[in-house]
Write a protein that holds these residues in place. Structure first.
Motif, PDB file in Angstrom:
ATOM      1  N   PRO A 196      44.029  53.959  42.188  1.00 28.77           N
ATOM      2  CA  PRO A 196      44.539  53.837  40.956  1.00 28.77           C
ATOM      3  C   PRO A 196      44.405  52.655  40.582  1.00 28.77           C
ATOM      4  O   PRO A 196      44.409  51.519  41.186  1.00 28.77           O
ATOM      5  N   LEU A 197      44.176  52.298  39.158  1.00 25.36           N
ATOM      6  CA  LEU A 197      43.921  51.030  38.570  1.00 25.36           C
ATOM      7  C   LEU A 197      45.421  50.294  38.223  1.00 25.36           C
ATOM      8  O   LEU A 197      46.462  51.003  37.734  1.00 25.36           O
ATOM      9  N   ILE A 198      45.662  49.337  38.972  1.00 26.16           N
ATOM     10  CA  ILE A 198      46.781  48.745  38.896  1.00 26.16           C
ATOM     11  C   ILE A 198      46.734  47.594  37.721  1.00 26.16           C
ATOM     12  O   ILE A 198      47.727  47.355  37.145  1.00 26.16           O
ATOM     13  N   THR A 199      45.797  46.845  37.922  1.00 23.42           N
ATOM     14  CA  THR A 199      45.457  45.611  36.886  1.00 23.42           C
ATOM     15  C   THR A 199      43.897  46.211  36.417  1.00 23.42           C
ATOM     16  O   THR A 199      43.130  46.831  37.070  1.00 23.42           O
ATOM     17  N   ASP A 200      43.361  45.412  35.434  1.00 27.97           N
ATOM     18  CA  ASP A 200      42.067  45.479  35.264  1.00 27.97           C
ATOM     19  C   ASP A 200      41.051  44.885  36.151  1.00 27.97           C
ATOM     20  O   ASP A 200      39.809  44.968  35.925  1.00 27.97           O
ATOM     21  N   ARG A 201      41.512  44.429  37.174  1.00 26.67           N
ATOM     22  CA  ARG A 201      40.799  44.018  38.221  1.00 26.67           C
ATOM     23  C   ARG A 201      40.822  44.840  39.450  1.00 26.67           C
ATOM     24  O   ARG A 201      40.149  44.415  40.450  1.00 26.67           O
ATOM     25  N   THR A 202      41.778  45.703  39.561  1.00 17.49           N
ATOM     26  CA  THR A 202      41.631  46.600  40.680  1.00 17.49           C
ATOM     27  C   THR A 202      40.369  47.493  41.067  1.00 17.49           C
ATOM     28  O   THR A 202      39.903  47.947  40.000  1.00 17.49           O
ATOM     29  N   ILE A 203      39.968  47.450  42.248  1.00 13.01           N
ATOM     30  CA  ILE A 203      38.615  48.226  42.560  1.00 13.01           C
ATOM     31  C   ILE A 203      39.034  49.691  42.491  1.00 13.01           C
ATOM     32  O   ILE A 203      40.077  49.989  42.970  1.00 13.01           O
ATOM     33  N   SER A 204      38.304  50.494  41.576  1.00 14.77           N
ATOM     34  CA  SER A 204      38.373  51.932  41.440  1.00 14.77           C
ATOM     35  C   SER A 204      37.373  52.843  41.943  1.00 14.77           C
ATOM     36  O   SER A 204      37.485  53.875  41.760  1.00 14.77           O
TER      37      SER A 204
ATOM     38  N   GLU B 121      42.016  39.216  47.563  1.00 20.42           N
ATOM     39  CA  GLU B 121      42.117  40.090  46.279  1.00 20.42           C
ATOM     40  C   GLU B 121      42.522  39.132  45.346  1.00 20.42           C
ATOM     41  O   GLU B 121      43.339  38.395  45.539  1.00 20.42           O
ATOM     42  N   ARG B 122      41.801  39.343  44.364  1.00 20.52           N
ATOM     43  CA  ARG B 122      42.059  38.296  43.246  1.00 20.52           C
ATOM     44  C   ARG B 122      42.758  38.960  42.108  1.00 20.52           C
ATOM     45  O   ARG B 122      41.844  39.548  41.078  1.00 20.52           O
ATOM     46  N   GLU B 123      44.081  38.924  41.890  1.00 24.01           N
ATOM     47  CA  GLU B 123      44.872  39.664  40.955  1.00 24.01           C
ATOM     48  C   GLU B 123      44.615  40.891  40.747  1.00 24.01           C
ATOM     49  O   GLU B 123      44.639  41.482  39.679  1.00 24.01           O
ATOM     50  N   GLU B 124      44.149  41.856  41.828  1.00 24.94           N
ATOM     51  CA  GLU B 124      44.048  43.287  41.789  1.00 24.94           C
ATOM     52  C   GLU B 124      45.256  43.837  41.838  1.00 24.94           C
ATOM     53  O   GLU B 124      45.451  45.015  41.346  1.00 24.94           O
ATOM     54  N   PHE B 125      46.441  43.468  42.327  1.00 22.71           N
ATOM     55  CA  PHE B 125      47.684  44.150  42.681  1.00 22.71           C
ATOM     56  C   PHE B 125      48.529  43.431  41.351  1.00 22.71           C
ATOM     57  O   PHE B 125      49.255  44.451  40.896  1.00 22.71           O
ATOM     58  N   ILE B 126      48.470  42.426  41.158  1.00 27.00           N
ATOM     59  CA  ILE B 126      49.406  41.866  40.019  1.00 27.00           C
ATOM     60  C   ILE B 126      48.715  40.534  39.397  1.00 27.00           C
ATOM     61  O   ILE B 126      48.024  39.907  40.112  1.00 27.00           O
TER      62      ILE B 126
END
Length: 262
Positions: free
Chosen positions: A169-177, A197-202
């Motif tokens: 699931p996409l959590i931020t616009d940087r999350t790997i989907s 992880e670079r701002e992928e979770f928050i």
């Protein structure tokens, strides 16, 4: 017990857990009517279930407020969970050392059954943890550094089963989907022994993690830190070296061998 009775019993258990979850979601507790609406459950059924859960001490009836809140039995369950997951004192001390030396919130995560679980967190007012990444957090492995470490350590079949159940699931616009993008990154994690992880979770926080291994080389956990992206970028190399050092010493502590830095 017939098959219908068994199915009925299982349905009741699921409803009871759903009721506990919805009461837990409200800081002040909930009235029976609110619970009925939230669960789309007939009010008489809600009252019957509430009576059972109050008697078992999983809920309390706050009569003066006409509400129901979580019961004290759940505290005992929480204490038992913490004991089962467990963080040996030597490991807890190393996570505190990581926090102090990295000047960042520090985490220890373990692979427990089919879940990736945060077992220990050290934070401070100056370096707070990521919310809700506290004890017991076991979500978004694809979007967290410690999650990526443990995913990289899984066999292909085990990892595929995990991702099929949890998705990306996409959590931020940087999350790997994308599965292919994630697999490529996990391959790099396996080669380098560091996950980022670079701002992928928050937004506003980046993380880095290194694997904790058993005597056979199997990944059984990870140590991680979180910090602001600018700080992360400036100290990336320094933090990677520190994480490898602490992860190696945690691995040796869990094996009962001397924690001499490599």
């Amino acid at each position: 017990m017939g098959n219908n009775d068994l199915l009925s019993g299982m349905a009741s258990v699921r409803k009871a857990f759903a009721l506990l979850d919805v009461v837990a979601s409200n800081q002040r507790g909930m009235s029976a009517k609110d619970i009925s609406v939230a669960l789309d459950m007939p009010l008489p059924s809600v009252y019957r279930m509430l009576k059972t859960l109050v008697e078992s001490e999983h809920l309390v009836h706050l009569k003066g407020e006409s509400r129901y809140g979580l019961g004290y039995k759940l505290h005992a369950l929480d204490s038992s969970l913490r004991k089962q997951i467990g963080t040996p004192p030597a490991v807890a001390n190393l996570i505190r050392e990581l926090h102090v030396r990295a000047k960042a919130a520090a985490y220890y995560a373990v692979h427990r059954g089919d879940d990736i679980v945060v077992a220990h967190v050290i934070e401070s007012a100056a370096h707070p943890r990521i919310t809700p990444m506290g004890f017991g957090f076991n979500d978004a492995a694809h979007a967290t550094a410690f999650g990526k470490v443990l995913l990289a350590g899984m066999g292909n079949d085990q990892r595929w089963d995990y991702l099929e159940r949890h998705g990306l699931p996409l959590i931020t616009d940087r999350t790997i989907s994308s599965h292919s993008v994630l697999e490529s990154e996990l391959s790099t994690v396996g080669e380098e022994g560091i996950a980022v992880e670079r701002e992928e979770f928050i937004r506003g926080a980046s993380c880095m993690a290194a694997p904790v291994t058993s005597s056979t080389g199997q990944t059984i956990g990870s140590v991680a830190v979180s910090m602001e992206p600018a700080d992360f970028a400036a100290r990336h190399g320094e933090i990677a070296l520190l994480l490898r050092d602490i992860a190696g010493r945690v691995s040796r502590a869990l094996r009962g061998t001397p924690m001499i830095p490599s």
